[in-house]
Design an enzyme around this catalytic site. Structure first.
Site, PDB file in Angstrom:
ATOM      1  CD  GLU A   4     -28.522 -78.297  59.252  1.00 22.87           C
ATOM      2  OE1 GLU A   4     -27.985 -79.236  58.624  1.00 22.87           O
ATOM      3  OE2 GLU A   4     -28.321 -77.097  59.007  1.00 22.87           O
ATOM      4  CG  HIS A   8     -24.696 -81.942  55.619  1.00 23.64           C
ATOM      5  ND1 HIS A   8     -25.142 -82.407  56.837  1.00 23.64           N
ATOM      6  CD2 HIS A   8     -25.014 -80.613  55.601  1.00 23.64           C
ATOM      7  CE1 HIS A   8     -25.698 -81.425  57.521  1.00 23.64           C
ATOM      8  NE2 HIS A   8     -25.623 -80.316  56.786  1.00 23.64           N
ATOM      9  CD  GLU A   9     -23.658 -77.879  53.229  1.00 22.31           C
ATOM     10  OE1 GLU A   9     -24.748 -77.307  52.993  1.00 22.31           O
ATOM     11  OE2 GLU A   9     -23.118 -77.848  54.346  1.00 22.31           O
ATOM     12  CG  HIS A  46     -28.938 -78.126  53.556  1.00 26.81           C
ATOM     13  ND1 HIS A  46     -29.961 -78.116  54.477  1.00 26.81           N
ATOM     14  CD2 HIS A  46     -27.787 -78.165  54.283  1.00 26.81           C
ATOM     15  CE1 HIS A  46     -29.456 -78.149  55.699  1.00 26.81           C
ATOM     16  NE2 HIS A  46     -28.145 -78.182  55.610  1.00 26.81           N
TER      17      HIS A  46
END
Length: 705
Positions: A519, A490-491, A494
């Site tokens: 997101e 997930h990170e 980003h």
């Protein structure tokens, strides 16, 4: 106080006090030079900033940023061409935020208290200077001039001029001096309240004492503190009820009473935040009304795709209605499972959920979390990140030796994202292990945004990916639970958004997009943590080297889906709390406990426990104020992108290139709806009551709603 930077919060929020808008960050060629110098062992300062060789260097760092910004302010005040105005404004933003971002990152991760203290001082000083910039009428007038002459600008520069003008006005620059002073005072109060809210969470995690010690399973003893009861010296345990410890206690403790005590205590602290939250709601409401909005929710949502709280609430209620039947059925299954093991008349309590759902998953699919973790040694998981960039973008991660003074901890790694035709695309620091005093969650931090500095030169982005994996001196001994792998991916989504961005202006670099788009990349990359075709490329047993079995992954996927409706319902509930607390305020105002209790009864299958006030540790209310719905938007957008583009061949270079060139590289420089439609085509969003909402069909199909 600051208003001119769109910053997307990460999955687990960092301790960020600024509003959603303030000037973005800057470095000159120094950081680019340092990044090159590190490969040959040259000496530099923290993150490659020459000034940051010592903690006191932050003082000079601020001085030079203010000095350079002052020169640019004078230049802008002379009203040069529109193109020069926007470029100078972006350099001001860039200059100031070199300090903002490096100071924020330092105070969240550096183990040296002197560095942290100096970073805090720098952060305060630069934000005081931001007040001057954000209320400077010469800058505001210049931006308005540039916007009026938009026909002379590129499309991205036109967008920058428009957003800069809007951001100034959202800070109140167009108001009378009296109202502007009040706006500034309220912004200071909001910052202080947010800081107090976070500090209360850290300093008052709550605790319960359990006697005898035999009531706590052996596997949890590392989380608790031994205590002794006089006069018989009976041994017990003190359980801290911080979120991480509480999660383990609720999942693995068979004793109903222990779970109940821990749940109630953990969801009833810190009590001081009840008053802090009331003040925050009132202060934000007053701020929004001075600025001409009915509520803080309206102020917060207006710049986003949703455009109004009414659109958000309609979307959330639609989602709630769709998920309710499945969530109710899952509730009944959990209740029946509990009744098979105790009194048939017993009720299902909120502190039962984690315990019985974990038991049901384990018994149904024969899953053992330690067995799953054995296939995810951390070095192999990092290899997984490298597989993704190689397969999807034709790029590689190269390890770079850190220059003397560049790192803040011996465990930090530095990678360059390199493309064979384009060269280095950006730099990524990995700070993955838990340690005392470090930011407690997982997050993506931007240290420098990408932007074009000349016709031939591009300022490369620099970001850090921060996690808190329980480590050892030997990284090969660290093995991740699957949820930790999912968080890492997930990170990483980003981070890729930042690293692959190629905007002209750093105001739009990477994750600097409207909040309800931010997101989407991170949620998309969560899918890669679940797909066997991806996992088999790197997930290998730590001792035998065996590739993770496909049947094990299938069991993991089925276990995830077992209570998916309950989890989605919970996220919708969180978003409804956020919208309601910061929505139009009733007279007289209601207390937050009763608001949250009513929403839980109305929108979830679970009852509210009297005396609890979970919202007092919900720190998304600070930085995602009225924006938590963005997670629901992202789930829907990511589901559509995955189903329509990625699912058939998740490691396709053609598909990855499309995601990069049509979406990630544009950051916030293009209209978000145009980006999504350009990537997927029809069927990813729809217009509703003047706003934009996601198409929910792909998510519904995936979850069988």
């Amino acid at each position: 106080m600051g208003i001119l930077l769109r910053r997307a919060a990460p999955k687990l929020l960092r301790n960020q006090i600024l509003n959603s808008f303030y000037f973005p960050h800057f470095t000159t060629g120094r950081l680019h030079i340092a990044a090159e110098a590190s490969s040959v062992g040259a000496s530099t300062g923290l993150y490659g900033f020459e000034h940051l060789k010592t903690p006191k260097g932050f003082q000079r760092f601020v001085d030079e940023a203010i000095e350079r910004s002052g020169e640019l302010v004078e230049k802008v005040a002379s009203l040069p061409s529109s193109r020069e105005i926007i470029r100078a404004m972006d350099e001001i933003s860039n200059t100031v935020c070199s300090v903002v971002d490096s100071a924020e990152f330092c105070r969240n991760t550096h183990p040296d208290r002197e560095f942290v203290e100096e970073a805090n001082k720098a952060w305060i000083r630069i934000n005081e200077y931001l007040h001057y910039l954000n209320t400077n009428h010469n800058l505001y007038d210049a931006v308005k001039k540039a916007e009026l002459e938009g026909h002379l600008l590129t499309e991205e520069a036109q967008r920058a001029a428009r957003y800069l003008r809007i951001d100034f006005e959202r800070g109140g620059i167009h108001l009378s001096d009296e109202k502007l002073d009040r706006v500034n005072q309220l912004n200071i109060e909001i910052s202080q309240l947010c800081r107090e809210f976070n500090e209360n969470i850290i300093t008052d995690p709550g605790s319960v004492d359990i006697f005898p010690s035999s009531r706590i399973p052996n596997k949890l003893h590392h989380l608790v503190k031994p205590i002794y009861c006089s006069p018989i010296k009976q041994k017990g345990f003190r359980i801290r009820t911080d979120p991480s410890t509480l999660s383990s206690i609720l999942q693995f403790t068979p004793d109903d009473e222990v779970r109940e005590m821990a749940y109630i205590q953990g969801n009833s602290t810190p009590k001081a935040n009840l008053g802090v939250l009331d003040k925050l709601i009132g202060t934000r409401h007053e701020l929004s009304q001075i600025l001409g909005y009915k509520s803080y929710a309206e102020f917060s949502v207006k710049p986003n795709m949703a455009s109004s709280p009414a659109v958000v609430m309609s979307f959330l209620q639609e989602m709630s209605q769709m998920v309710q039947p499945n969530a109710d059925e899952e509730f009944r299954r959990i209740r029946d499972f509990k009744r098979e093991r105790c009194d048939q008349r017993c009720e299902l309590e909120p502190w039962d959920e984690a315990y019985y759902t974990a038991m049901m998953k384990s018994s149904t699919f024969n899953l053992d979390s330690s067995v799953v973790a054995s296939y995810f040694p951390l070095p192999q998981c990092i290899e997984g990140l490298k597989v993704l960039v190689q397969s999807l973008f034709g790029a590689t991660f190269r390890s770079i030796p850190l220059a003397h003074g560049e790192s803040w901890h011996p465990s930090v790694l530095k990678l360059s994202l390199h493309h064979p035709e384009e060269g280095d695309l950006g730099y990524l620091y990995l700070d993955l292990y838990s340690r005392k005093g470090k930011y407690p969650g997982c997050a993506h931090f931007a240290i420098r945004g990408g932007c074009r500095v000349s016709e031939t030169d591009y300022q490369l982005p620099v970001v850090a990916l921060v996690c808190n994996f329980l480590g050892s001196s030997n990284p090969s001994n660290v093995r991740l639970n699957h949820w930790e792998l999912e968080t890492l991916f997930h990170e990483f989504g980003h981070a890729l958004h930042s690293l692959l961005s190629r905007t002209d202006y750093q105001h739009f670099s990477g994750t600097r997009v409207v909040l309800d788009l931010a997101e989407t990349p991170s949620n998309l990359f969560e899918y890669y943590a679940w797909d066997y075709r991806v996992l088999r490329t790197f997930a290998r047993h730590y001792s035998t080297g065996e590739v993770i079995p496909e049947k094990l992954v299938e069991s993991m996927q089925e276990a995830r889906n077992m209570f998916a409706a309950t989890e989605l319902q919970r996220q919708i509930f969180y978003a409804l709390i956020d919208q309601t607390l910061f929505g139009e305020q009733p007279i007289p105002p209601r207390d937050t406990i009763s608001i949250v209790a009513d929403l839980k009864k109305q929108y979830t299958s679970w009852k509210h426990v009297e005396g609890t006030h979970w919202q007092t540790r919900f720190n998304h209310l600070l930085n995602y104020g009225s924006g938590y719905y963005s997670y629901m938007y992202a789930k829907c957008f990511a589901a559509t992108i995955w189903q329509k583009l990625c699912k058939e061949d998740p490691l396709s270079l053609d598909m990855g290139t499309a995601i990069r060139t049509k979406f990630l590289q544009h950051g916030g420089a293009k209209d978000p709806a145009d980006l999504l439609n350009g990537l997927v085509g029809e069927g990813i969003l729809r217009h509703s009551n003047g706003g934009i909402v996601p198409d929910v069909r792909s998510l519904c199909d995936e979850m069988k709603l």
